[in-house]
Design a protein around this motif. Structure first.
Motif, PDB file in Angstrom:
ATOM      1  N   UNK A 134      -1.835   5.683 -13.057  1.00 20.72           N
ATOM      2  CA  UNK A 134      -2.076   6.953 -12.375  1.00 20.72           C
ATOM      3  C   UNK A 134      -0.860   7.316 -11.536  1.00 20.72           C
ATOM      4  N   UNK A 135      -0.789   8.579 -11.143  1.00 22.37           N
ATOM      5  CA  UNK A 135       0.361   9.048 -10.369  1.00 22.37           C
ATOM      6  C   UNK A 135       0.333   8.459  -8.964  1.00 22.37           C
ATOM      7  N   UNK A 136       1.505   8.458  -8.339  1.00 19.70           N
ATOM      8  CA  UNK A 136       1.587   7.937  -6.974  1.00 19.70           C
ATOM      9  C   UNK A 136       0.784   8.793  -6.004  1.00 19.70           C
ATOM     10  N   UNK A 137       0.698  10.063  -6.284  1.00 13.41           N
ATOM     11  CA  UNK A 137      -0.086  10.946  -5.412  1.00 13.41           C
ATOM     12  C   UNK A 137      -1.562  10.549  -5.456  1.00 13.41           C
ATOM     13  N   UNK A 138      -2.067  10.260  -6.671  1.00 11.43           N
ATOM     14  CA  UNK A 138      -3.463   9.834  -6.807  1.00 11.43           C
ATOM     15  C   UNK A 138      -3.693   8.495  -6.104  1.00 11.43           C
ATOM     16  N   UNK A 139      -2.732   7.620  -6.228  1.00 14.94           N
ATOM     17  CA  UNK A 139      -2.867   6.307  -5.579  1.00 14.94           C
ATOM     18  C   UNK A 139      -2.846   6.451  -4.055  1.00 14.94           C
ATOM     19  N   UNK A 140      -2.012   7.358  -3.586  1.00 14.68           N
ATOM     20  CA  UNK A 140      -1.952   7.588  -2.140  1.00 14.68           C
ATOM     21  C   UNK A 140      -3.295   8.102  -1.623  1.00 14.68           C
ATOM     22  N   UNK A 141      -3.898   9.030  -2.363  1.00 17.12           N
ATOM     23  CA  UNK A 141      -5.201   9.562  -1.960  1.00 17.12           C
ATOM     24  C   UNK A 141      -6.266   8.465  -1.961  1.00 17.12           C
ATOM     25  N   UNK A 142      -6.219   7.592  -2.977  1.00 16.45           N
ATOM     26  CA  UNK A 142      -7.176   6.481  -3.039  1.00 16.45           C
ATOM     27  C   UNK A 142      -7.009   5.540  -1.847  1.00 16.45           C
ATOM     28  N   UNK A 143      -5.754   5.245  -1.513  1.00 13.56           N
ATOM     29  CA  UNK A 143      -5.498   4.350  -0.385  1.00 13.56           C
ATOM     30  C   UNK A 143      -5.970   4.969   0.927  1.00 13.56           C
ATOM     31  N   UNK A 156      -8.539   6.969   1.354  1.00 11.65           N
ATOM     32  CA  UNK A 156      -9.999   6.821   1.431  1.00 11.65           C
ATOM     33  C   UNK A 156     -10.400   5.359   1.635  1.00 11.65           C
ATOM     34  N   UNK A 157      -9.674   4.440   1.002  1.00 10.32           N
ATOM     35  CA  UNK A 157      -9.990   3.010   1.144  1.00 10.32           C
ATOM     36  C   UNK A 157      -9.727   2.528   2.561  1.00 10.32           C
ATOM     37  N   UNK A 158      -8.625   2.980   3.137  1.00  8.33           N
ATOM     38  CA  UNK A 158      -8.301   2.597   4.515  1.00  8.33           C
ATOM     39  C   UNK A 158      -9.385   3.088   5.464  1.00  8.33           C
ATOM     40  N   UNK A 159      -9.903   4.281   5.199  1.00  6.63           N
ATOM     41  CA  UNK A 159     -10.979   4.808   6.041  1.00  6.63           C
ATOM     42  C   UNK A 159     -12.248   3.963   5.898  1.00  6.63           C
ATOM     43  N   UNK A 196      -9.544  -7.079   8.551  1.00  5.46           N
ATOM     44  CA  UNK A 196      -8.242  -6.763   9.151  1.00  5.46           C
ATOM     45  C   UNK A 196      -7.104  -7.102   8.193  1.00  5.46           C
ATOM     46  N   UNK A 197      -7.217  -8.228   7.514  1.00  8.21           N
ATOM     47  CA  UNK A 197      -6.176  -8.607   6.547  1.00  8.21           C
ATOM     48  C   UNK A 197      -6.102  -7.601   5.401  1.00  8.21           C
ATOM     49  N   UNK A 198      -7.280  -7.178   4.922  1.00  8.34           N
ATOM     50  CA  UNK A 198      -7.303  -6.185   3.843  1.00  8.34           C
ATOM     51  C   UNK A 198      -6.727  -4.858   4.318  1.00  8.34           C
ATOM     52  N   UNK A 199      -7.079  -4.464   5.552  1.00  5.68           N
ATOM     53  CA  UNK A 199      -6.579  -3.198   6.094  1.00  5.68           C
ATOM     54  C   UNK A 199      -5.058  -3.225   6.212  1.00  5.68           C
ATOM     55  N   UNK A 200      -4.523  -4.313   6.705  1.00  4.99           N
ATOM     56  CA  UNK A 200      -3.063  -4.433   6.831  1.00  4.99           C
ATOM     57  C   UNK A 200      -2.387  -4.330   5.466  1.00  4.99           C
ATOM     58  N   UNK A 201      -2.991  -4.960   4.483  1.00  2.00           N
ATOM     59  CA  UNK A 201      -2.411  -4.951   3.138  1.00  2.00           C
ATOM     60  C   UNK A 201      -2.363  -3.529   2.570  1.00  2.00           C
ATOM     61  N   UNK A 202      -3.484  -2.794   2.701  1.00  2.00           N
ATOM     62  CA  UNK A 202      -3.531  -1.452   2.118  1.00  2.00           C
ATOM     63  C   UNK A 202      -2.722  -0.446   2.941  1.00  2.00           C
ATOM     64  N   UNK A 203      -2.624  -0.652   4.239  1.00  2.00           N
ATOM     65  CA  UNK A 203      -1.763   0.212   5.049  1.00  2.00           C
ATOM     66  C   UNK A 203      -0.301   0.053   4.648  1.00  2.00           C
ATOM     67  N   UNK A 204       0.091  -1.168   4.379  1.00  2.00           N
ATOM     68  CA  UNK A 204       1.466  -1.414   3.953  1.00  2.00           C
ATOM     69  C   UNK A 204       1.747  -0.721   2.620  1.00  2.00           C
ATOM     70  N   UNK A 205       0.797  -0.826   1.687  1.00  2.00           N
ATOM     71  CA  UNK A 205       0.952  -0.149   0.399  1.00  2.00           C
ATOM     72  C   UNK A 205       1.024   1.366   0.582  1.00  2.00           C
TER      73      UNK A 205
END
Length: 628
Positions: free
Chosen positions: A493-502, A504-507, A527-536
């Motif tokens: 998928x496009x990076x824009x779609x991945x950004x939108x997914x991240x 919503x996931x972070x929320x 917290x570990x998962x949140x840090x990982x997805x925020x970095x991505x």
């Protein structure tokens, strides 16, 4: 011929008589009421009559040497590397064989199941009747020794520490303990109280079957490798490769005898009441054990008190020795060593029972001492059980407090399950003991301790279940997001779609984190998962923003001035374009002018320069090729 056991101390009062020597090269032995079965190194199982010690029949394994032989009421089993052959007793006809998926090393028949120790640490289980087969990898290296009873399976390899597994009826065995306090590997066997591990150095480590602690180490007078062991509830027979057999009293941890077999290397030993069958490089030795000139049944129940003789003739000797044991038990009781006191009182009681014939002349004293011992034993049992219950209470309270304060525990689920099982077992045993000793005031204390343990256990189990549920929810959330993320990556998928997914996931994770306890394992997971997805998210956001076109001009005035200059230049460039005769060069220059106008048009649009936009669009139309 009667032989006194050599190599022992003055307390070694066991002797043996050589009954026969079967001249076969055997590596494993089994027996029943009539016959002895020997797995030999020439692809045969040989069957000998136990009355005459004559050969009855030879059973051929045809393609490979047998590794082990086992028998039940009707059949004979020979384990080879790739097959288990089966013969019918009596007719001695071959019934068939089991094909093995893994190369066998050893085997054990226990009840309705046949256990195979195989290569790569695998344990194979075969149901005798249905032939249903299961296998599990319990170790990383070859499984060389196994022992089992109705409840547990012990396994060992040459490279890893022995392990104890809880039998499960419809699933893989679950690990109970790792017996790693005395090094790796060795021969394993056991009884109702202990598991024994014989080491390559000759020592035997003794582990209790409650908390799986190392109780003691039996150290022989020689240091050759342990090659085989046999155990009953009160005796342990240890075979050393150098040709020595050691006999131990497991209740007291004393070596009570040693047999030298003239340097013949021992491969296997087993006991049949008062008979020992020993497979060696020089044949199978048939020995009878004796004590005070009488056959010694090592399979019998009841501890033996090793004194100068098993059976005493003087009532005064019996009473004196029993009183000494009683006094020893009293001292241990006063020192708070209640389990040890129980052993002393039991030994004293058993001494009276074993020598009833000698006490017929002093019935009143015998009865008085018996009553005293019975009372003391009851109190010691109650105190020992109270001590055990209190220890469990402390451990469970500690776990419960960890969950309440830290919101986490360092214990893994298997350890917690074993704690629950141990507490449940102790509660049942304690209630039975309290009922049996209901006339003793200590039974009331034990009942109180049991009720306390029961309450603490229930509360701790509820708290732990809640704790595990919240952890499972957190894990489920992070796992779901992870699976969806990997799916998006696989689908490219496009990076824009991945950004939108991240986003919503972070929320979602942030919302769950707000509901989590301030401290604890759940917060750590989220917290570990949140840090990982925020970095991505930050990485992808930066990549997207970097790929957007940059503004050429820093402000509106600069852009307007530059575009006005270009509008003055473009007419001259168009005139020059008309003078280019070469079609290829003409087209190249035309495209270059169009590109410049388009860039200027983007800047004009960005700064909303309306007049410039119209002028540039007009210039662009003049450069378009004429339609035919």
């Amino acid at each position: 011929m009667d032989h006194t056991l050599t190599g022992g101390s003055d307390s070694n009062i066991v002797s043996h008589e050589s009954i026969s020597l079967l001249e076969v090269d055997a590596i494993d032995i089994d027996y029943d009421d009539k016959y002895l079965y020997a797995a030999c190194t020439d692809q045969h199982i040989r069957v000998f009559d136990k009355n005459t010690w004559q050969l009855v029949v030879e059973l051929n394994t045809s393609d490979s040497d047998p590794l082990a032989v086992d028998v039940d009421a009707e059949q004979v089993y020979a384990t080879c590397e790739k097959r288990v052959y089966v013969w019918k007793k009596g007719t001695w006809g071959m019934i068939g064989w089991f094909e093995l998926s893994y190369q066998a090393i050893t085997s054990l028949l226990r009840g309705d199941f046949f256990f195979i120790g195989a290569k790569e640490g695998r344990l194979v289980s075969i149901q005798k009747e249905s032939h249903e087969t299961s296998s599990w990898q319990l170790h990383k290296s070859d499984l060389t020794s196994i022992w089992s009873d109705d409840r547990i399976i012990c396994t060992s390899t040459k490279k890893e520490e022995p392990r104890v597994w809880l039998k499960e009826s419809e699933s893989a065995p679950s690990e109970l303990a790792r017996l790693d306090k005395k090094g790796k590997g060795g021969i394993v066997t056991g009884n109702i109280e202990f598991v024994f591990v014989g080491s390559p150095s000759g020592e035997v480590a003794v582990y209790e079957r409650t908390e799986w602690n190392l109780r003691e180490t039996l150290e022989p007078k020689h240091s050759s490798m342990v090659s085989s062991m046999w155990a009953s509830n009160h005796y342990l027979i240890v075979a050393h490769s150098s040709g020595t057999l050691d006999i131990w009293d497991t209740k007291r941890g004393d070596e009570v005898g040693s047999i030298e077999l003239n340097g013949n290397k021992i491969a296997y030993v087993t006991a049949d009441h008062d008979m020992l069958y020993v497979a060696t490089s020089g044949g199978i030795f048939i020995l009878q054990l004796k004590a005070s000139g009488r056959p010694l049944d090592v399979c019998s129940e009841g501890p033996v008190i090793w004194q100068e003789s098993l059976l005493k003739t003087s009532p005064y000797d019996v009473l004196e020795d029993s009183l000494k044991l009683e006094r020893s038990g009293d001292k241990k009781y006063q020192d708070g060593l209640y389990h040890e006191a129980v052993v002393e009182y039991e030994n004293a009681m058993q001494l009276l029972i074993d020598n009833t014939h000698a006490l017929q002349e002093v019935p009143e004293e015998r009865q008085q001492l018996t009553d005293e011992l019975d009372t003391r034993l009851g109190k010691a049992l109650l105190k020992a059980k109270i001590q055990e219950v209190q220890g469990l209470c402390h451990g469970i309270l500690q776990l419960s407090e960890e969950l309440e304060v830290r919101k986490r525990t360092d214990r893994n689920p298997d350890e917690v399950d074993r704690l629950w099982a141990s507490a449940g077992r102790v509660i049942k045993e304690s209630r039975v003991l309290a009922d049996a000793q209901s006339n003793d005031m200590l039974s009331f204390q034990l009942t109180h301790e049991i009720d306390t343990l029961d309450t603490i256990l229930t509360e701790a189990m509820t708290r732990y279940d809640t704790f595990r549920e919240t952890i499972n929810q957190a894990i489920a959330l992070t796992r779901q997001i992870s699976n969806e993320w990997h799916w998006m990556e696989r689908k490219r998928t496009s990076l824009v779609e991945r950004k939108e997914f991240l986003e919503s996931s972070i929320k979602r994770i942030s919302d769950a984190l707000e509901e989590a306890e301030p401290e604890g394992e759940v917060r750590t997971i989220l917290a570990n998962a949140l840090d990982e997805y925020k970095k991505l998210f930050e990485q992808i956001d930066w990549i997207i923003s970097s790929s957007e076109p940059e503004h050429v001009f820093s402000n509106r005035d600069e852009a307007s001035e530059t575009i006005e200059t270009l509008l003055l230049i473009f007419p001259k460039r168009r005139e020059a374009l008309e003078g280019i005769a070469n079609p290829r060069d003409h087209e190249k220059e035309r495209l270059r002018l169009i590109s410049a106008i388009q860039q200027a048009l983007e800047s004009a649009t960005s700064f909303k320069l309306t007049k410039a936009i119209k002028a540039l669009e007009n210039e662009l139309s003049l450069l378009e090729p004429e339609k035919e």
